[in-house]
Design an enzyme around this catalytic site. Sequence first.
Site, mmCIF file in Angstrom:
data_model
loop_
_atom_site.group_PDB
_atom_site.id
_atom_site.type_symbol
_atom_site.label_atom_id
_atom_site.label_comp_id
_atom_site.label_asym_id
_atom_site.label_seq_id
_atom_site.Cartn_x
_atom_site.Cartn_y
_atom_site.Cartn_z
ATOM 1 C CG ASP A 1 -2.325 0.877 1.293
ATOM 2 O OD1 ASP A 1 -2.683 1.290 0.755
ATOM 3 O OD2 ASP A 1 -1.925 2.366 2.276
ATOM 4 C CD GLU B 1 -2.296 2.179 -3.615
ATOM 5 O OE1 GLU B 1 -3.901 1.945 -3.817
ATOM 6 O OE2 GLU B 1 -1.459 2.143 -2.186
#
Length: 895
Positions: free
Chosen positions: A515, A545
């Site tokens: 994340d 990400e």
Amino acid sequence: MRRMSPPLLMRGVAAVALVVSGACALAAAPRLPECDGPAGHRVLSAAPAQPAEAAWLDATRLLWPGRAEGGRFRLVRSAAGIVQAPPGGRVIGADSAQPLQRVAERVAGPRPLAHLGEGPVLEVTVRSREVLRRWHRGMLILVHEDAAGRVLAATAVQAPRALDALYAAAEQVPDLGVGVDRRGTQFKLWAPTAQRVWLCLYPSADGSATRLVPMHRDDRTGVWQARPRSDLSGASYRFLVDVFVRGTGWVRQLVTDPYSVSLSTDSERSYVADLRSPSLAPPGWATHRSPHARAATPTDMVIYELHVRDFSIGDASVPPEQRGKYLAFTQSDSRGMQHLRALAQAGLTDIHLLPVFDLATVPEAGCVTPRIEPAAPDSESQQAQAMAARANDCFNWGYDPFHFNAPEGSYATNAADGAVRIREFRAMVMALHEAGLRVGMDVVYNHTSAAGQKRGSVLDRIVPGYYQRLNATGEVETSTCCDNTATEHRMMGKLMLDSLLLWARHYGIDSFRFDLMGHQPRAAMEEAQALLKRELGRDIHFVGEGWNFGEVADNKRFRQATQRELNGTAIGTFSDRGRDAVRGGAHDDSGDKLLARRGWLHGAPDSADLVRVGLAGTLRDYALTTRSGAVKTLGQIDYAGQGAGYASQPSEVVNYVDNHDNQTLFDINALRLPQDTSREDRARVQILGIAITAFSQGVAYFHAGVDTLRSKSLDRNSYDSGDWFNRLDWSYQDNFFGSGLPPKQDNGSSWAVMAPVLANPLVKPTPAEIAWTRDAFRDLLKIRASSALLRLRTADEVSRRLRFFDTGPGQQPLLMAAHLDGRGLADAGFAELVYFINAATRPATIDDAALRGRAFELHPVHAGGTDHRARESTFDITHGRFVIPPRSAVVFVRR
């Protein structure tokens, strides 16, 4: 000697009285009852608020931005934490002071500290590591004084870089946390700024403490250790830590272990466990094997992103006590597991689980599952009922880390027993492996759920001001919407590495999804890759990400792990290029933009070149004839003011058209397709979006339920929307569109445009469209699995083998047409492969002179597959002419 007024004199005497041989004597040693009660803190002696506008550069040098020349600088210390330095007055309450010498003027900080600005660099003359370390175990204030000793300014000092320099040896400590061996049970806690630490021991998860053990400090590492000479497996423990907290004072923390491998209910107590113990393994765990060879390289990965609770909470074929739990995956005959096995057989390689480490927001005892009374498809009632229980319901995505190394308890059948969640997590992994699926884990090392003295804060209570990333005044950065961590600091980076190795080694995790990975250093990610390869003997694939934003944007503090900075690492970043071209708009669209900002799927022709960018793996050096007629590399094609192509290899790109974030693909299509679009065509458009991902070079990533037309009733952010808006139906009867207006908090500004769409009876599919999409998705997985041409491993292979045709000014912009040359490629399966994706509402006819005279035929999967339109596609060998039906994804091959 300067004369003090009586009150000030008494305070100075008090400060000395509170220091005994360099140790803080603010409070007596704790008594056993202090170990009981909820985790929390007690202020022993308060201190005033104090910004931290200066920062240590290393063990001996400091930077104080904004300070003028002249005067003198001193570093003053109070073991009791009672220094005062009022402007215009004199320093009081200090028990020692260190003159500082300027070593540079108006210098900007190095990249990690450049945000502080320019200022003088100051240096202490002390070189004794023992003395320097002791300074950090109390209150330190940097003061600027005039020639007469009057305070011009004072500030606390941000300490992470000093601690990294003084305690570098801690990075090599291999066994922080708890360990059990034949000599007993060992506890190790890194708390270099603590004055004293004790170990609280409990025989059970909820009983009173029975032992309070002083821990001993290793001055070289800052690690505190205790080793009771008995096997305490199954017991619980916490730490009492006396530590100075800037702006709070001396605090006695009752805190869990940041390296906890398991916990009691609601993370109140850490659990003693040896993860190597057979008692913590489900039957067959030691001999079962991961199917990791199914994805030998990253581009072989075909990922299905799934939430543990979503998977089974509504599955009536799972025993009630296991619904929403790890053990639901062990029900091999459940509808959900039958669905996953069918996907594995079709070509799916990985299940990626949304966060399953210990998280802060779901009550592990007493959470509620609200019963929602049905109402009209566009009613506000359903969301109001769901949100009334939001604070105490059993649902959250889980991007709120509490303890990084322990399984989440709300997914266990008994959260109170620390052994249960370990065994059941492993049982889940084993069941997925036995179904032919590798297991990936969504990890969140970029922030914690809380910092400071809040509930949910662990790291910052043990080493205040170290683990979190700070701004120019010493406050915690929150660009991730939570309290950011600083993986650029040695011991936060070590915690991430140790955690990744634990999950891969002791739980069989095959890949990780990071994340907000762009908030972490590239160097830390590469170090993690190398560590896992070295320790486990095989690659553990990383995706994440790679967004570039916040206080770290554009490499301000370090070289980030972002899209543009990971070239050469084989770490995949999610590509927004193809996603936005296909879906249209942006992630934060609301109101009328939800309807107006159409994507390629909805007939927007200007997006065609960006769709090809995604199909070509977003490779920066791949050449494409654009709609203008110019030949450009993908890196030269514009995407929101930057180059569309950014990757050096296809392994560095993750292709997707929807995931847990934002509206599902079905929902964005519901908003942006004409409202009179038939149910059949809505299913077809869904498959076109899926085909873009299936045919793109790079890693393929799908959101669970994309194959069953999953809807969240238009919810753009369902992280805390409860089960009602996050449902899955493995009986294939409902996709849950029209479950009411989505929660007001994130969607209220768009309700006016959402309500008519939700009320439109033409949008909601019947079981026939759901079943068709399910089967068409599996056909696409089979086609991707059938040929290495759709998952090429290098940029050179993509450049040599992939050719788009029907490009340039005369293109049909709603048609994607590409040829792949399989000659000389192992596992190509075919000499040549041609694919087409026609998003138009009419058939497309396309001639390619280079393909004349070649005996192309429909892909074998199409010949007996789900889509009758694919079988209606034709190829005229004489003219090299293909005819592709409307809204169809079709593959032709030559053997």
